[in-house]
Design a protein around this motif. Structure first.
Motif, PDB file in Angstrom:
ATOM      1  N   MET A 409       0.850  -1.194   0.000  1.00  0.00           N
ATOM      2  CA  MET A 409       0.000   0.000   0.000  1.00  0.00           C
ATOM      3  C   MET A 409       0.885   1.242   0.000  1.00  0.00           C
ATOM      4  SD  MET A 409      -3.201   0.937   2.443  1.00  0.00           S
ATOM      5  CE  MET A 409      -2.694   2.222   3.556  1.00  0.00           C
ATOM      6  N   VAL A 410       0.834   1.996  -1.119  1.00  0.00           N
ATOM      7  CA  VAL A 410       1.545   3.269  -1.225  1.00  0.00           C
ATOM      8  C   VAL A 410       0.489   4.373  -1.316  1.00  0.00           C
ATOM      9  CG1 VAL A 410       3.515   2.204  -2.401  1.00  0.00           C
ATOM     10  CG2 VAL A 410       1.665   3.206  -3.775  1.00  0.00           C
ATOM     11  N   ARG A 411       0.914   5.615  -1.391  1.00  0.00           N
ATOM     12  CA  ARG A 411      -0.030   6.724  -1.504  1.00  0.00           C
ATOM     13  C   ARG A 411       0.267   7.462  -2.805  1.00  0.00           C
ATOM     14  NH1 ARG A 411      -4.703   8.916  -0.554  1.00  0.00           N
ATOM     15  NH2 ARG A 411      -4.597  11.172  -0.468  1.00  0.00           N
ATOM     16  N   GLN A 412      -0.816   7.782  -3.537  1.00  0.00           N
ATOM     17  CA  GLN A 412      -0.637   8.524  -4.789  1.00  0.00           C
ATOM     18  C   GLN A 412      -1.170   9.928  -4.624  1.00  0.00           C
ATOM     19  OE1 GLN A 412      -3.828   8.607  -6.953  1.00  0.00           O
ATOM     20  NE2 GLN A 412      -2.951  10.142  -8.330  1.00  0.00           N
ATOM     21  N   THR A 413      -0.403  10.899  -5.048  1.00  0.00           N
ATOM     22  CA  THR A 413      -0.914  12.265  -5.085  1.00  0.00           C
ATOM     23  C   THR A 413      -0.380  12.901  -6.357  1.00  0.00           C
ATOM     24  OG1 THR A 413      -0.755  14.442  -4.037  1.00  0.00           O
ATOM     25  CG2 THR A 413       0.882  12.858  -3.370  1.00  0.00           C
ATOM     26  N   GLY A 414      -1.273  13.297  -7.233  1.00  0.00           N
ATOM     27  CA  GLY A 414      -0.844  13.774  -8.549  1.00  0.00           C
ATOM     28  C   GLY A 414      -0.032  12.688  -9.222  1.00  0.00           C
ATOM     29  N   ASP A 415       1.135  13.027  -9.741  1.00  0.00           N
ATOM     30  CA  ASP A 415       1.983  12.018 -10.374  1.00  0.00           C
ATOM     31  C   ASP A 415       3.112  11.570  -9.449  1.00  0.00           C
ATOM     32  OD1 ASP A 415       1.273  11.100 -13.189  1.00  0.00           O
ATOM     33  OD2 ASP A 415       0.729  13.217 -13.197  1.00  0.00           O
ATOM     34  N   VAL A 416       2.865  11.701  -8.170  1.00  0.00           N
ATOM     35  CA  VAL A 416       3.870  11.310  -7.181  1.00  0.00           C
ATOM     36  C   VAL A 416       3.372  10.087  -6.410  1.00  0.00           C
ATOM     37  CG1 VAL A 416       5.103  12.044  -5.103  1.00  0.00           C
ATOM     38  CG2 VAL A 416       4.669  13.696  -6.944  1.00  0.00           C
ATOM     39  N   ILE A 417       4.281   9.134  -6.210  1.00  0.00           N
ATOM     40  CA  ILE A 417       4.038   8.041  -5.265  1.00  0.00           C
ATOM     41  C   ILE A 417       4.792   8.406  -3.990  1.00  0.00           C
ATOM     42  CG2 ILE A 417       4.447   5.608  -4.753  1.00  0.00           C
ATOM     43  CD1 ILE A 417       2.324   6.003  -6.905  1.00  0.00           C
ATOM     44  N   ALA A 418       4.046   8.555  -2.899  1.00  0.00           N
ATOM     45  CA  ALA A 418       4.659   8.951  -1.629  1.00  0.00           C
ATOM     46  C   ALA A 418       4.767   7.723  -0.719  1.00  0.00           C
ATOM     47  CB  ALA A 418       3.829  10.037  -0.959  1.00  0.00           C
ATOM     48  N   LEU A 419       5.871   7.669   0.010  1.00  0.00           N
ATOM     49  CA  LEU A 419       6.129   6.569   0.942  1.00  0.00           C
ATOM     50  C   LEU A 419       6.435   7.154   2.318  1.00  0.00           C
ATOM     51  CD1 LEU A 419       8.625   4.586  -1.349  1.00  0.00           C
ATOM     52  CD2 LEU A 419       6.187   4.104  -1.036  1.00  0.00           C
ATOM     53  N   SER A 420       5.816   6.610   3.357  1.00  0.00           N
ATOM     54  CA  SER A 420       6.076   7.076   4.731  1.00  0.00           C
ATOM     55  C   SER A 420       5.729   5.934   5.683  1.00  0.00           C
ATOM     56  CB  SER A 420       5.221   8.305   5.044  1.00  0.00           C
ATOM     57  OG  SER A 420       3.844   7.989   4.898  1.00  0.00           O
ATOM     58  N   PRO A 421       6.542   4.900   5.688  1.00  0.00           N
ATOM     59  CA  PRO A 421       6.170   3.671   6.416  1.00  0.00           C
ATOM     60  C   PRO A 421       6.191   3.861   7.925  1.00  0.00           C
ATOM     61  CG  PRO A 421       8.462   3.590   5.719  1.00  0.00           C
ATOM     62  CD  PRO A 421       7.882   4.848   5.123  1.00  0.00           C
TER      63      PRO A 421
END
Ligand code: PXG
Length: 445
Positions: A409-421
């Motif tokens: 499970m990652v997070r998508q915002t616009g064309d960015v994949i954000a990671l913050s485990p």
């Protein structure tokens, strides 16, 4: 183990819940339902294990299903489920405030409790205006936010925020007198920087320009996220935050750091203020404060801010602001148990220990198809993809969906994949997340 695992609802039962920040019809046609969580993982309604690379929504810093929090909450519910904090008090609210002050940046030793990041932001904005008024500068009512900033969804936070979609649907229903600094993302200069980018400190000088335009005597506060999360992980260039601090000091303007995402260990220190060695006047927090288990937020202030209100007769209410659930006893119990876990497992500095492993892992995605930038700091990572022509966000959304299908499970915002485990992450988890994400990016045209 969670005590109650709900059965998956039928498709027809999904209609009533108007989901937040979600494409409701798309989701309900093809729902992604989570029913259990433990440690680094969620389990889906159909029994698949999914590794959580975003700590829920940047909040479950100590990992899922922490028994200590469950027990503290259960105990508090059975002893006293609710007590007011208007003209009344209960002991663990004071205990929690003291515990928070002990890990806060120097001098930030007063705490106002809220129930969310949005409430923390609106609280901080109100305190800033009332602070100046208390000091005889009631004309200082303007705020300076920043483009691409996210400060929650209250009218105050929306107004100082700078994410266009969060603003444009709500017409002119904004606080008056708000202006915005330019954001600090510049892929042309800073693509694939590791940690803080070198280029861009001068962007802080734009604050001088806005002050010259509006006059310092009209400005209450500047609010920024030390690292912007929601807009796709925007890092402050080296020296940028210090420069903002200097300019605010010069003009007697309060500096507010919105640490809803960066607080509670995400950047390798308890707060980004400490990681970047810049102390704001107010600091807004939520999320990791209670590990996401029970909603809670807190605004930290410098003592001088609090003291400005403590004038006049002692029987006057100094700040006409607060929430029924400010310092809710069950939330306090959850937060205290969370702080105990952070201390015992040294989680508030673990991101610093892991950051070079994390950095190498996320930067291994440089060179994959359509990857135009990789950014990292502490246990935050972002991979920016080239948008598909005429379809912004579509490529990253496909990546998000495929990752979820493959157990990440990652997070998508616009064309960015954000990671913050979660900060309990181990090296093997990092490898799994990056391997799956890399494979999916390779396969996504
Ligand atoms: N300030 C900041 C810096 C935030 O990141 C809020 C305020 C508002 O908090 P509440 O608790 O009112 O939601 C936030 C929230 C994402 C994402 O995808 C980020 C947030 C919320 C949901 C999703 O990056 N941050």
């Amino acid at each position: 183990m969670n005590a109650r695992i709900s059965p998956a609802p039928a498709q027809s039962d999904l209609e009533a819940f108007w989901m937040p920040f979600t494409a409701n019809r798309q989701f309900k046609a093809n729902p992604r339902l989570l029913t259990r969580a433990e440690g680094m993982h969620y389990w889906t309604a159909d029994g698949r294990q999914v590794i959580d690379a975003v700590a829920g929504l940047w909040c479950v810093n100590a990992g899922h299903g922490r028994r200590e929090i469950t027990e503290a909450v259960t105990r508090q519910l059975s002893v006293m489920e609710y007590a007011p904090t208007f003209q009344m008090g209960h002991p663990i609210a004071f205990e929690l405030a003291n515990r928070l002050v002990a890990i806060a940046p120097p001098g930030m030793d007063r705490v106002f409790f809220t129930n969310s990041g949005s409430e923390s932001v609106d609280t901080a904005l109100k305190i800033a205006i009332a602070y100046h008024r208390a000091r005889g500068a009631g004309q200082r009512t303007r705020f300076i936010g920043r483009e691409k900033g996210y400060h929650g969804v209250g009218f105050g936070g929306m107004s100082v925020g700078g994410m266009v979609n969060n603003r444009k649907f709500f017409g002119s229903s904004m606080l008056p007198g708000v202006d915005h600094l330019p954001h600090t993302l510049d892929i042309g200069h800073n693509a694939f920087s590791r940690n803080l980018p070198q280029w861009g400190m001068h962007l802080a000088n734009e604050l001088e320009r806005l002050i010259a335009l509006h006059d310092a005597s009209t400005i209450a506060a500047v609010i920024v996220e030390p690292i912007s999360g929601s807009a796709g992980v925007l890092l402050p260039p080296v020296g940028y935050l210090k420069r903002l601090r200097e300019i605010c000091d010069k003009h007697d303007i309060l500096l507010i750091f919105d640490e809803v995402i960066t607080g509670f260990g995400r950047v390798g220190k308890p707060f980004a203020a400490q990681a970047f060695d810049v102390t704001p006047d107010l600091m807004t927090t939520a999320k990791g404060l209670s590990n996401g288990a029970i909603p809670m937020g807190a605004v930290f202030t410098q003592r001088k801010v609090y003291e400005a209100f403590m004038q006049g007769p002692e029987n006057t209410i100094e700040l006409f602001h607060g929430y029924t659930y400010s310092a809710h006893p069950v939330a306090c119990a959850a937060a205290l148990a969370t702080l105990d876990i952070y201390a015992k497992e040294e989680l508030l500095t673990r991101a610093a220990t892991l950051s070079s492993t994390w950095e190498d892992a996320v930067h291994s995605m440089r060179g994959l198809p359509n990857v135009i930038d990789v950014r990292n700091y502490g246990l935050i990572g972002a991979v920016e993809l080239e948008p598909r022509a005429g379809k912004p966000g579509a490529r990253a959304f496909d990546v998000f969906l495929k990752c979820f299908e493959r157990g990440v499970m990652v997070r998508q915002t616009g064309d960015v994949i954000a990671l913050s485990p979660p900060l309990i992450i181990e090296r093997g988890h990092i490898a799994q997340i990056v391997e799956t994400l890399s494979q999916v990016i390779r396969e996504t045209a």
